[in-house]
Motif scaffolding. Structure first.
Motif, PDB file in Angstrom:
ATOM      1  N   VAL A 355       0.870  -1.177   0.000  1.00  0.00           N
ATOM      2  CA  VAL A 355       0.000   0.000   0.000  1.00  0.00           C
ATOM      3  C   VAL A 355       0.907   1.227   0.000  1.00  0.00           C
ATOM      4  O   VAL A 355       1.782   1.353   0.862  1.00  0.00           O
ATOM      5  CB  VAL A 355      -0.922   0.031   1.236  1.00  0.00           C
ATOM      6  N   VAL A 356       0.714   2.119  -0.972  1.00  0.00           N
ATOM      7  CA  VAL A 356       1.538   3.320  -1.072  1.00  0.00           C
ATOM      8  C   VAL A 356       0.679   4.542  -0.784  1.00  0.00           C
ATOM      9  O   VAL A 356      -0.374   4.735  -1.405  1.00  0.00           O
ATOM     10  CB  VAL A 356       2.192   3.440  -2.458  1.00  0.00           C
ATOM     11  N   VAL A 357       1.136   5.362   0.163  1.00  0.00           N
ATOM     12  CA  VAL A 357       0.455   6.602   0.515  1.00  0.00           C
ATOM     13  C   VAL A 357       1.297   7.770   0.009  1.00  0.00           C
ATOM     14  O   VAL A 357       2.399   8.002   0.505  1.00  0.00           O
ATOM     15  CB  VAL A 357       0.247   6.722   2.037  1.00  0.00           C
ATOM     16  N   LEU A 358       0.798   8.498  -0.996  1.00  0.00           N
ATOM     17  CA  LEU A 358       1.493   9.666  -1.531  1.00  0.00           C
ATOM     18  C   LEU A 358       0.960  10.902  -0.828  1.00  0.00           C
ATOM     19  O   LEU A 358      -0.254  11.086  -0.706  1.00  0.00           O
ATOM     20  CB  LEU A 358       1.273   9.788  -3.040  1.00  0.00           C
ATOM     21  N   LEU A 359       1.863  11.773  -0.390  1.00  0.00           N
ATOM     22  CA  LEU A 359       1.489  12.908   0.450  1.00  0.00           C
ATOM     23  C   LEU A 359       1.900  14.236  -0.186  1.00  0.00           C
ATOM     24  O   LEU A 359       3.077  14.455  -0.489  1.00  0.00           O
ATOM     25  CB  LEU A 359       2.147  12.777   1.830  1.00  0.00           C
ATOM     26  N   GLU A 360       0.913  15.116  -0.360  1.00  0.00           N
ATOM     27  CA  GLU A 360       1.113  16.457  -0.922  1.00  0.00           C
ATOM     28  C   GLU A 360       0.599  17.480   0.081  1.00  0.00           C
ATOM     29  O   GLU A 360      -0.364  17.205   0.809  1.00  0.00           O
ATOM     30  CB  GLU A 360       0.330  16.568  -2.239  1.00  0.00           C
ATOM     31  N   ASN A 361       1.196  18.652   0.133  1.00  0.00           N
ATOM     32  CA  ASN A 361       0.653  19.721   0.973  1.00  0.00           C
ATOM     33  C   ASN A 361       0.327  20.933   0.116  1.00  0.00           C
ATOM     34  O   ASN A 361       0.782  21.057  -1.024  1.00  0.00           O
ATOM     35  CB  ASN A 361       1.614  20.086   2.111  1.00  0.00           C
ATOM     36  N   ASP A 362      -0.486  21.831   0.674  1.00  0.00           N
ATOM     37  CA  ASP A 362      -0.999  22.948  -0.123  1.00  0.00           C
ATOM     38  C   ASP A 362       0.083  23.965  -0.507  1.00  0.00           C
ATOM     39  O   ASP A 362      -0.136  24.798  -1.391  1.00  0.00           O
ATOM     40  CB  ASP A 362      -2.139  23.652   0.610  1.00  0.00           C
ATOM     41  N   LEU A 363       1.261  23.894   0.127  1.00  0.00           N
ATOM     42  CA  LEU A 363       2.364  24.785  -0.243  1.00  0.00           C
ATOM     43  C   LEU A 363       3.267  24.151  -1.304  1.00  0.00           C
ATOM     44  O   LEU A 363       4.184  24.815  -1.802  1.00  0.00           O
ATOM     45  CB  LEU A 363       3.195  25.141   0.995  1.00  0.00           C
ATOM     46  N   LYS A 364       3.029  22.895  -1.634  1.00  0.00           N
ATOM     47  CA  LYS A 364       3.847  22.130  -2.588  1.00  0.00           C
ATOM     48  C   LYS A 364       5.325  22.116  -2.170  1.00  0.00           C
ATOM     49  O   LYS A 364       6.228  22.080  -2.995  1.00  0.00           O
ATOM     50  CB  LYS A 364       3.717  22.701  -4.016  1.00  0.00           C
ATOM     51  N   SER A 365       5.554  22.142  -0.864  1.00  0.00           N
ATOM     52  CA  SER A 365       6.918  22.112  -0.336  1.00  0.00           C
ATOM     53  C   SER A 365       6.857  21.665   1.119  1.00  0.00           C
ATOM     54  O   SER A 365       6.272  22.356   1.965  1.00  0.00           O
ATOM     55  CB  SER A 365       7.565  23.500  -0.418  1.00  0.00           C
ATOM     56  N   TRP A 366       7.458  20.511   1.415  1.00  0.00           N
ATOM     57  CA  TRP A 366       7.461  20.066   2.806  1.00  0.00           C
ATOM     58  C   TRP A 366       8.356  20.916   3.697  1.00  0.00           C
ATOM     59  O   TRP A 366       7.996  21.177   4.866  1.00  0.00           O
ATOM     60  CB  TRP A 366       7.848  18.589   2.876  1.00  0.00           C
ATOM     61  N   PRO A 367       9.509  21.426   3.239  1.00  0.00           N
ATOM     62  CA  PRO A 367      10.261  22.348   4.111  1.00  0.00           C
ATOM     63  C   PRO A 367       9.442  23.587   4.473  1.00  0.00           C
ATOM     64  O   PRO A 367       9.467  24.032   5.637  1.00  0.00           O
ATOM     65  CB  PRO A 367      11.494  22.693   3.266  1.00  0.00           C
ATOM     66  N   ALA A 368       8.730  24.174   3.506  1.00  0.00           N
ATOM     67  CA  ALA A 368       7.908  25.357   3.796  1.00  0.00           C
ATOM     68  C   ALA A 368       6.750  24.992   4.708  1.00  0.00           C
ATOM     69  O   ALA A 368       6.400  25.753   5.627  1.00  0.00           O
ATOM     70  CB  ALA A 368       7.399  25.965   2.494  1.00  0.00           C
ATOM     71  N   TRP A 369       6.142  23.844   4.484  1.00  0.00           N
ATOM     72  CA  TRP A 369       5.012  23.407   5.312  1.00  0.00           C
ATOM     73  C   TRP A 369       5.444  23.219   6.758  1.00  0.00           C
ATOM     74  O   TRP A 369       4.712  23.593   7.685  1.00  0.00           O
ATOM     75  CB  TRP A 369       4.457  22.108   4.736  1.00  0.00           C
ATOM     76  N   ARG A 370       6.641  22.669   6.970  1.00  0.00           N
ATOM     77  CA  ARG A 370       7.094  22.412   8.336  1.00  0.00           C
ATOM     78  C   ARG A 370       7.368  23.705   9.102  1.00  0.00           C
ATOM     79  O   ARG A 370       7.349  23.701  10.343  1.00  0.00           O
ATOM     80  CB  ARG A 370       8.356  21.547   8.310  1.00  0.00           C
ATOM     81  N   LYS A 371       7.592  24.793   8.411  1.00  0.00           N
ATOM     82  CA  LYS A 371       7.784  26.063   9.108  1.00  0.00           C
ATOM     83  C   LYS A 371       6.479  26.579   9.697  1.00  0.00           C
ATOM     84  O   LYS A 371       6.491  27.417  10.599  1.00  0.00           O
ATOM     85  CB  LYS A 371       8.371  27.099   8.150  1.00  0.00           C
ATOM     86  N   GLN A 372       5.355  26.088   9.199  1.00  0.00           N
ATOM     87  CA  GLN A 372       4.045  26.557   9.651  1.00  0.00           C
ATOM     88  C   GLN A 372       3.320  25.564  10.558  1.00  0.00           C
ATOM     89  O   GLN A 372       2.316  25.922  11.176  1.00  0.00           O
ATOM     90  CB  GLN A 372       3.158  26.864   8.444  1.00  0.00           C
ATOM     91  N   HIS A 373       3.807  24.312  10.606  1.00  0.00           N
ATOM     92  CA  HIS A 373       3.081  23.278  11.343  1.00  0.00           C
ATOM     93  C   HIS A 373       4.053  22.445  12.176  1.00  0.00           C
ATOM     94  O   HIS A 373       5.215  22.261  11.790  1.00  0.00           O
ATOM     95  CB  HIS A 373       2.330  22.362  10.373  1.00  0.00           C
ATOM     96  N   PRO A 374       3.584  21.894  13.306  1.00  0.00           N
ATOM     97  CA  PRO A 374       4.474  21.093  14.155  1.00  0.00           C
ATOM     98  C   PRO A 374       4.768  19.736  13.525  1.00  0.00           C
ATOM     99  O   PRO A 374       3.944  19.167  12.799  1.00  0.00           O
ATOM    100  CB  PRO A 374       3.659  20.931  15.449  1.00  0.00           C
ATOM    101  N   ASP A 375       5.952  19.210  13.825  1.00  0.00           N
ATOM    102  CA  ASP A 375       6.310  17.900  13.299  1.00  0.00           C
ATOM    103  C   ASP A 375       5.408  16.798  13.842  1.00  0.00           C
ATOM    104  O   ASP A 375       5.284  15.726  13.220  1.00  0.00           O
ATOM    105  CB  ASP A 375       7.771  17.584  13.641  1.00  0.00           C
TER     106      ASP A 375
END
Length: 579
Positions: A355-375
């Protein structure tokens, strides 16, 4: 039709006339297992998927009342034919005979359990005949509508109402009806996997409160729903048949369906036009995260290999999953092909269900997303799908490309130690954020805890690559520099050897559990995505297994090319809490 059933059932018929009533084949209930009320309380605050994963795990482990285990016969007739089916005496639930909990379920969970237990949900006609044949017919007990009607608290409240009305009448396994609406199957929903069909809740005089209703989304589960198991083994004029064969036969379907025959592909997936088509689900998570889950239609009974693939910067789920590009401007659709690579992996993975789970965020950047949300939110993502597929069945792989590596490091930093069910971590040109002080000891501890844990790192000599004639990565900040630092740190704790294959240096720990794939770059090209495209995801998952190298070579021709589709797969959307 008898040939479609297990041979043991056929032998029973041959040696004893009509086979005895079916008994639900589950393990004996552990006396220490949670009772109904305790189990219901444990579901408070969980998402639908987490809740249903726990329900499925409890049922398959045998935490089911004795009163539900012996099926009861119901007879249906049409056109001069007689069909004896066998149904559970009550709706499915968890707990003991003294304290149990009827558990409303979504159609997806109902189908998974039915597949495991060799059963089907009822049709509208079967639901009517169950009520007609019941030994005990209860008066329905509606609860006024409210937002709480989809919560375990109200589920339990309704359970206690039913049990007060039923008293001791249901304890001996008599057939009980009128207590809940049935989650049913209907030919009208064969192309609407995003809907649930409900019917019934008959009054004692046989009139159903609920006509067939299909306007709720499949994630709508309220206190009034229940799953009545109907065995696939049935007797047609005294001969053993598969109930699904009856339901799909133009000549026999009227016995079980007042809506006409069902399409065969509903019950016999191998007869689909393409039985290899994946089932792809879309999930909208909190904090602007969207996930695609590529899973086989039949997960079987073995361990599930749950792979998380965090997307690279700038890419969407659709582009990452991949298809044939439609022109030069559509290049992103052809550079990763995770869907086609997943198909290749699944075929070569043996007994492991991938089973493969592909993950996208609304900023299209996980480094940028992590600056706004807790790990900690990343840990919650992993736990969500771990619970969905059953914590005890899943072995986890964390994989990311480009900025997706930041997602992996976020997970590592939010956990005190890397959990034991994480068995593989793979950075596909993605370890930009590696830091000796924060990460070295975590990796060493995790690798030393189990000889089955694997760490794979893919990188190319990016600090000499040219973009518009100029270098664009620093000597220390690119994946080449980070991989060399990471290798130096691990070399102090493990014994490595090296093999050179053209421009590829394989630096591997002696047992093969830690691998660095280091591409030299004499032409100073940008090889960032090529490491994925040229079988990188396949190697990241199959490397170190018995299937390693079977039909593919890392950084060789795309072994999955014949699996790339011209169109994206049909995606089923699940939105929690929306009817």
């Amino acid at each position: 039709m008898a040939g479609t059933l297990p041979i043991v059932v056929f032998l029973l018929l041959c040696t004893a006339g009509e086979p005895p009533a079916l008994r639900l084949e589950l393990p004996a209930r552990d006396p220490a297992a949670p009772s109904g009320r305790a189990f219901a309380a444990s579901l408070d605050g969980l998402s639908l998927e987490e809740r249903e994963a726990r329900v499925e795990e409890a049922i398959l482990a045998g935490n089911v009342p004795e009163r539900l285990r012996n099926f009861r016969p119901v007879v249906l007739e049409s056109g001069g034919r007689r069909l004896r089916i066998e149904v559970a005496p009550d709706h499915l639930g968890v707990g003991s005979d003294d304290d149990w909990f009827r558990t409303p379920l979504s159609p997806a969970a109902a189908r998974r359990l039915c597949d495991r237990l060799r059963c089907l949900p009822p049709t509208r006609r079967i639901s009517d005949h169950v009520h007609k044949s019941a030994d005990v017919r209860l008066e329905p007990r509606p609860i006024p509508p409210s937002p709480a009607m989809t919560t375990p608290r109200v589920f339990l409240e309704h359970q206690l109402m039913i049990e007060r009305d039923l008293g001791s009448r249901g304890r001996d396994g008599r057939l009980v009806a009128g207590q809940k609406k049935d989650v049913v199957i209907t030919p009208t929903l064969d192309d609407r996997a995003d809907r649930v069909a409900i019917y019934g809740w008959h009054r004692p005089d046989g009139r159903p409160i609920q006509p067939l209703y299909t306007k709720h989304r499949s994630t709508w589960v309220d206190y009034s729903h229940g799953l009545r198991l109907v065995a696939r083994r049935a007797l047609l004029d005294g001969a053993v048949v598969d109930l699904a064969e009856v339901a799909t036969s133009p000549d026999l379907a009227a016995l079980v369906s007042d809506e006409g025959p069902f399409p065969r592909e509903r019950f016999f997936p191998s007869e689909r036009e393409s039985e290899t088509d994946p089932l792809v689900e879309e999930h909208r998570l909190e904090r602007g995260v969207r996930a695609w889950v590529d899973r086989p239609r039949d997960l079987g009974t073995g361990p599930i290999h749950l792979i998380f693939y965090a997307l690279p910067n700038g890419n969407t789920l659709e582009q990452t999953y991949g298809r044939r590009p439609r022109g030069p401007e559509d290049w992103r659709s052809g550079i990763q092909q995770i869907g086609a690579q997943t198909s290749f992996i699944r075929e070569h993975a043996g007994d492991r269900r991938v089973v493969v789970v592909l993950l996208e965020n609304d900023l299209k950047s996980w480094p940028a997303w992590r600056k706004q949300h807790p790990d900690s939110a990343i840990v919650a993502m992993v736990d969500r799908f771990r619970e969905r597929f059953g914590r005890s069945r899943t072995r986890i792989a964390l994989c990311g490309h480009s900025g997706g590596g930041s997602w992996i490091f976020g997970y590592l930093q939010a956990t005190e130690t890397i959990p034991g069910d994480v068995e593989r971590i793979a950075f596909l040109d993605a370890n930009y954020a590696y830091d000796t002080a924060r990460h070295r000891d975590r990796f060493v501890d995790w690798l030393n805890r189990s000889t089955t844990n694997l760490l794979f790192v893919f990188a190319y000599h990016d600090n000499i690559a040219l973009l518009d004639g100029k270098p664009f990565v620093s000597a220390e900040g690119g994946t080449w520099g980070r991989s060399r630092a990471m290798l130096a740190d691990l070399d102090a704790a493990f014994d490595f050897g090296e093999r050179v294959e053209g421009d590829l240096r394989r630096v591997t720990e002696r047992s093969g559990r830690i691998r660095f794939y280091l591409l030299e770059n004499p032409e100073r090209r940008i090889l960032h995505t090529l490491q994925v495209e040229r079988n990188g995801f396949i190697e990241a998952i199959l490397g170190g297994s018995a299937s390693e190298g079977g039909g593919y070579r890392y950084f060789g021709p795309a072994a999955y090319d014949d699996r790339v589709q011209t169109e994206l797969p049909k995606v089923v959307s699940y939105i929690e809490g929306q009817p």
